[in-house]
Design a protein around this motif. Structure first.
Motif, PDB file in Angstrom:
ATOM      1  N   TYR A 737     -51.052  50.415  15.988  1.00 19.33           N
ATOM      2  CA  TYR A 737     -52.328  50.411  17.068  1.00 19.33           C
ATOM      3  C   TYR A 737     -51.334  50.966  18.308  1.00 19.33           C
ATOM      4  O   TYR A 737     -51.831  52.105  19.403  1.00 19.33           O
ATOM      5  CB  TYR A 737     -53.155  50.337  17.093  1.00 19.33           C
ATOM      6  CG  TYR A 737     -53.895  51.109  18.049  1.00 19.33           C
ATOM      7  CD1 TYR A 737     -55.371  52.262  17.463  1.00 19.33           C
ATOM      8  CD2 TYR A 737     -54.666  50.104  18.677  1.00 19.33           C
ATOM      9  CE1 TYR A 737     -55.767  52.879  18.291  1.00 19.33           C
ATOM     10  CE2 TYR A 737     -55.059  50.988  20.037  1.00 19.33           C
ATOM     11  CZ  TYR A 737     -56.261  52.077  19.127  1.00 19.33           C
ATOM     12  OH  TYR A 737     -57.289  52.534  20.848  1.00 19.33           O
ATOM     13  N   GLN A 760     -60.397  58.044  16.558  1.00 16.81           N
ATOM     14  CA  GLN A 760     -59.661  57.303  17.048  1.00 16.81           C
ATOM     15  C   GLN A 760     -60.820  56.613  17.450  1.00 16.81           C
ATOM     16  O   GLN A 760     -60.787  55.724  17.950  1.00 16.81           O
ATOM     17  CB  GLN A 760     -59.868  58.638  18.275  1.00 16.81           C
ATOM     18  CG  GLN A 760     -59.949  57.841  20.324  1.00 16.81           C
ATOM     19  CD  GLN A 760     -58.114  56.754  20.282  1.00 16.81           C
ATOM     20  OE1 GLN A 760     -56.842  57.295  19.320  1.00 16.81           O
ATOM     21  NE2 GLN A 760     -57.762  56.161  21.051  1.00 16.81           N
ATOM     22  N   LYS A 761     -62.764  56.718  17.985  1.00 11.47           N
ATOM     23  CA  LYS A 761     -63.728  56.202  18.244  1.00 11.47           C
ATOM     24  C   LYS A 761     -63.422  55.277  16.900  1.00 11.47           C
ATOM     25  O   LYS A 761     -63.668  53.566  17.285  1.00 11.47           O
ATOM     26  CB  LYS A 761     -64.329  56.334  17.947  1.00 11.47           C
ATOM     27  CG  LYS A 761     -66.223  56.202  17.965  1.00 11.47           C
ATOM     28  CD  LYS A 761     -66.129  55.373  19.400  1.00 11.47           C
ATOM     29  CE  LYS A 761     -66.327  56.170  20.473  1.00 11.47           C
ATOM     30  NZ  LYS A 761     -66.520  55.469  21.809  1.00 11.47           N
ATOM     31  N   GLU A 764     -60.317  52.985  17.959  1.00 12.56           N
ATOM     32  CA  GLU A 764     -60.727  52.109  19.205  1.00 12.56           C
ATOM     33  C   GLU A 764     -62.007  50.140  19.099  1.00 12.56           C
ATOM     34  O   GLU A 764     -61.570  49.332  18.410  1.00 12.56           O
ATOM     35  CB  GLU A 764     -61.411  52.803  20.036  1.00 12.56           C
ATOM     36  CG  GLU A 764     -60.345  53.492  20.931  1.00 12.56           C
ATOM     37  CD  GLU A 764     -60.972  54.613  21.130  1.00 12.56           C
ATOM     38  OE1 GLU A 764     -62.388  54.364  21.616  1.00 12.56           O
ATOM     39  OE2 GLU A 764     -60.265  55.003  22.121  1.00 12.56           O
ATOM     40  N   THR A 765     -62.462  50.772  17.486  1.00 15.43           N
ATOM     41  CA  THR A 765     -63.734  49.470  17.838  1.00 15.43           C
ATOM     42  C   THR A 765     -63.236  48.344  16.388  1.00 15.43           C
ATOM     43  O   THR A 765     -63.435  47.621  16.835  1.00 15.43           O
ATOM     44  CB  THR A 765     -64.932  50.319  16.872  1.00 15.43           C
ATOM     45  OG1 THR A 765     -64.994  51.683  17.082  1.00 15.43           O
ATOM     46  CG2 THR A 765     -66.018  50.106  16.189  1.00 15.43           C
ATOM     47  N   LYS A 768     -61.047  46.132  19.369  1.00 13.79           N
ATOM     48  CA  LYS A 768     -61.695  45.704  19.810  1.00 13.79           C
ATOM     49  C   LYS A 768     -62.356  44.213  19.210  1.00 13.79           C
ATOM     50  O   LYS A 768     -62.092  43.552  19.964  1.00 13.79           O
ATOM     51  CB  LYS A 768     -62.445  46.050  20.646  1.00 13.79           C
ATOM     52  CG  LYS A 768     -62.372  47.686  21.467  1.00 13.79           C
ATOM     53  CD  LYS A 768     -63.440  48.443  21.728  1.00 13.79           C
ATOM     54  CE  LYS A 768     -62.810  49.118  22.778  1.00 13.79           C
ATOM     55  NZ  LYS A 768     -63.805  50.168  23.702  1.00 13.79           N
TER      56      LYS A 768
END
Length: 857
Positions: A737, A760-761, A764-765, A768
């Motif tokens: 990533y 992308q969402k 990203e999740t 995190k």
């Protein structure tokens, strides 16, 4: 105006703040058909004969079956049956409002078939129920029992007569009741605005202070469910978790007030709601731009042709200035608050930490499709607040009596799917392969006051129809009083612990279910022992985990699973049906999950791989289950072993989190962590937990991040056969990533099917979630919100492609600025909690739990 003749209409100021009222002590709990006793909460129930002047035409009976969802045998395991009209008489205070609750458990009673029971109930001149069938109601709601609650208007009489009348429309019918509660309450009802009407002369105001009401829904929005024992004012109300009623793909985020903040009941009665309601909330989230694009929406199914009171509870506990956030309130697409009159809770309450509630009346017609109450909140832009956000702390919905002083509605209708399921009763172990499976033992109390709300979710159940047993299913939670953890199990301890919550099987029953532990029925082996497929009474398919006698870990897991799961019910958690500690054996009996583990459907299997959308929906289901464990149960529960083999799939592809053998009751949120020996599965272990041996709910979030990358990349969390830098999926995915090469490790079968914005969402999740320090990881609520958003991005992209290829316009999104009608965002066209209807061929092989590479524990 329709249905308005019975209202006392008065042109007075619109004010819904009431002075503090002291609740009198009169409270009566009656155990109908029995000698009384104490329930699980220690409350005393008394015999009913004192209040029944004539019992000649009544019969005292005992239930023939104790459903696992019953939290207490009192008052449910006994009933009084009436073959002709009979009246209870209670002494009351004139001019006093009373709360009345009826408890109905349509079990099997000797010589009485509850399916023939149809009856009416009146309180004085008020008709509460008419042609009511507790059996049909419980069947439609997939509940074992139902509680009906009413608030009776003050009267001049010093006596209350409650009459049960068997229906004359049926033969061999009868009335019955298991328990009655009568409680003095303050009159918390007054003048309110009728939404959708505007009259400068005041004809759009409704006075409910002298009306009778039925409680339909009572929710602690954004917070944990609150049992009756923790209610205020002696009213013994239950406040339930709100997530099942959220509509659309957006759940918002949950908030909790600072522990040092004092809740100051300045202008309202402390009986309005307990402090815990005002200390938690659900808001739209931190992204103002995103918040302007959707509504936070709840939807409730109700009886048509009645007027409903929607009570919204607020408490601003984040900001200490006005105009920090303001919201529009829409009810059934009509503006209740908006424009220059938008809801600024700080101004309404005149301070931070000060509760306030607002009441609105709305009329619901019998037009098909309109038999709902829909509440929507959105940020107000007219007042230009600092933050574009909306929030809510609590919600209650009451039905108002009609012009004939009636609150009686029709019996709910079971869904078509449910009726088909019940007609497909399996005949034998071998022939039942294609039948539906019970979804689990229910949490009846969690929808005690709901009349028809859960019909919209269409959850299946199976009941024995020969009149000997009733077994129900639900996914709403059961709450009891439990201290999880402790000493090794013993028969007496476990029997007490799980009394009324799950079934205690004898070893003979277990051997019959599994054909004496026939090896041909083994469906897997885990750290606890072998797992067998079985069939218990009524044709219910189950998975039986049999403990390995030499496993000390198995003994600990045995008790932990019972203590945890006996008090938890949720659609996305595997349900514990019962246990056996008999004849030197320890067995746990669960729902049978027909499609096995998530892992076996994404890699290293001979089955067709799941599509990207299927994987995403399964991840969302698992996230909902974990979010419930962290925030929706009575205690914070940390799973501690989240992995793809502990995410199971039922026949409808609904994801359920399983295996609570390593779980811990988590910290009270003020404490922050639990110090404990590190346990879990390698590849999923939270590095911070490993270093500090301090367990938090963020440890589950880390493990779930690994699950997300497993779903995306179709490879195990650990693969020693790969080069060193690629052995750990978490480390390798983070590295890719950061380098911008994540595309290189995505499963080729789905790579070209994923919308870039969705990817992308999602990525990203997941990244995190894998943050090295727990404080940098999102909560499971935030993870869930982001995954729902990712799904919406994927569905929108798919819909756009479909329109481009077909030239046909499909679902649209309608929105308006602050105006007279609420805007909606329904890209998915599906309510939160709907079952996953995925077009896969039905596969009958099933693995129960952590059966693939059950190592690292």
């Amino acid at each position: 105006m329709k249905n308005m003749s019975f209202f006392a209409i008065s042109v007075v100021g619109f004010s819904l703040i009431f002075n503090a009222v002291v609740v009198s002590s009169q409270s009566l709990s009656i155990d109908c058909g029995a000698k009384g006793g104490k329930d699980e909460d220690g409350r005393t129930w008394v015999e009913d004969t004192k209040y029944l002047p004539s019992s000649e035409n009544s019969v005292q009976v005992q239930a023939g079956f104790q459903d696992p969802s019953l939290l207490s045998t009192v008052p449910y395991m006994n009933a009084r049956i009436f073959k002709s009209p009979a009246t209870y008489k209670f002494s009351i205070k004139p001019k006093q409002r009373y709360l009345v609750r009826f408890h109905f458990y349509p079990s099997t009673y000797q010589n009485f078939n509850v399916s023939n029971s149809f009856f009416a109930v009146t309180a004085g001149e008020v008709k509460l129920l008419n042609n009511f069938s507790a059996a049909i109601t419980c069947q439609a709601l997939t509940q074992a029992y139902v509680i009906k609650e009413y608030s009776l208007a003050p009267s001049d009489s010093d006596a209350l007569h409650i009459t049960f009348t068997p229906s004359a429309n049926y033969s061999n019918t009868f009335a019955f009741v298991n328990g009655i509660e009568l409680i003095e309450m303050p009159n918390l009802f007054g003048m309110m605005k009728l939404v959708g009407y505007a009259d400068p002369m005041g004809a759009d105001l409704v006075d409910t202070s002298a009306e009778n009401l039925e409680m339909m829904f009572r929710l602690n929005v954004g917070g944990q469910s609150i049992p009756p024992g923790k209610d205020v004012g002696g009213l013994l109300r239950s406040w339930f978790y709100d997530e099942p009623y959220l509509y659309g793909a957006t759940l918002g985020v949950t908030l909790k007030a600072d522990q040092n903040l004092e809740i100051d009941y300045q202008n309202i009665s402390k009986s309005s709601a307990p402090e815990d309601v005002y200390r938690t909330a659900r808001s739209m989230g931190r992204d103002s731009d995103m918040n302007l694009k959707y509504n936070l929406t709840w939807e409730f199914h109700v009886d048509p042709n009645f007027t409903y009171i929607v009570r919204l509870h607020f408490c601003e506990f984040l900001y200490d200035k006005p105009n920090m956030r303001a919201s529009n309130i829409y009810i059934n697409n009509e503006t209740a608050q908006g424009g220059v009159e938008s809801a600024d809770v700080f101004i309404w309450a005149k301070g931070k930490g000060v509760p306030v509630y607002k009441d609105y009346a709305v009329m619901v017609s019998d037009v098909e499709g309109d038999e709902n109450v829909k509440l929507q909140l959105s940020p107000s832009t007219v007042l230009k607040p600092r933050y574009y956000d909306a929030f809510l702390n609590g919600l209650e919905i009451f039905k108002l009596n009609d012009g004939n002083r009636s609150l009686a509605g029709k019996n709910p209708e079971p869904s078509v799917m449910m009726l088909q399921t019940e007609n497909e009763k399996p005949k034998s172990f071998t022939k039942a392969e294609d039948d539906y499976v019970i979804v689990g033992a229910t949490g009846g109390a969690a929808v005690a006051f709901v009349v028809v709300a859960l019909l919209v979710f269409f959850y299946t159940k199976k009941r024995k129809v020969d009149g000997t047993e009733s077994h129900t299913a639900s996914w709403l939670p059961v709450y009891g009083n439990s201290n999880v953890g402790g000493s090794k199990s013993s028969s007496n301890h476990l029997a007490t612990l799980a009394q009324g919550l799950c079934r205690h099987f004898s070893i003979a029953e277990i051997k019959q279910a599994t054909k004496n532990f026939d090896e041909s029925n083994v469906i897997g082996v885990g750290g606890f022992g072998k797992v067998y497929k079985g069939v218990i009474s009524g044709g219910t398919h189950v998975a039986v985990k049999r403990s390995n006698p030499s496993s000390e870990q198995g003994i600990n897991e045995f008790q932990t699973e019972i203590e945890m799961l006996s008090k938890l019910r949720h659609k996305h958690l595997v349900s514990l049906i019962g246990f056996c500690e008999d004849g030197g054996e320890m067995c746990l009996v669960y729902d049978y999950m027909a499609r096995g583990t998530f892992r076996e459907h994404i890699y290293n299997n001979k089955k067709p791989n799941l599509s990207w959308k299927q994987r995403l929906e399964i991840c969302i289901g698992a996230a909902r289950g974990l979010h419930y464990l962290h925030t929706g149960a009575k205690y914070t529960i940390i799973h501690r072993d989240v992995k793809t083999t502990n995410i199971l799939l039922d026949e409808k592809w609904v994801a359920k989190v399983s295996d609570f053998g390593l779980s811990k009751t988590g910290p009270d949120l003020n404490q922050g962590h639990v110090s404990t020996v590190v346990k879990g599965s390698f590849g999923y272990l939270d590095p911070e937990y490993f270093r500090r041996q301090q367990l938090t709910e963020k440890s589950d979030v880390y493990s779930f991040g690994v699950v997300l990358f497993e779903a995306l990349c179709s490879r195990p969390a650990l693969n020693p056969s790969l080069p060193k830098e690629q052995v750990s999926l978490a480390d390798w995915a983070l590295s890719c990533y950061k380098k911008g090469t994540l595309d290189d490790i995505i499963d080729p079968d789905i790579k070209d099917k994923i919308d870039p914005e969705c990817l992308q969402k999602f990525s990203e999740t997941a990244v995190k979630c894998l943050s090295d320090q727990g404080i940098d990881r999102p909560s499971m609520g935030d993870v869930l919100w982001n995954l729902e958003y990712a799904l919406q991005l994927q569905e929108t992209a798919d819909s756009t492609k479909s329109r481009s290829s077909s030239g046909r316009e499909q679902g649209s999104v309608r929105s308006t600025e602050d105006g007279s009608v609420g805007h909606r965002r329904e890209a998915s066209g599906r309510s939160v909690g709907s079952e996953l209807e995925l077009n896969e061929s039905k596969d009958e092989s099933a693995i129960f739990s952590q059966l693939v590479n059950p190592t690292g524990r």
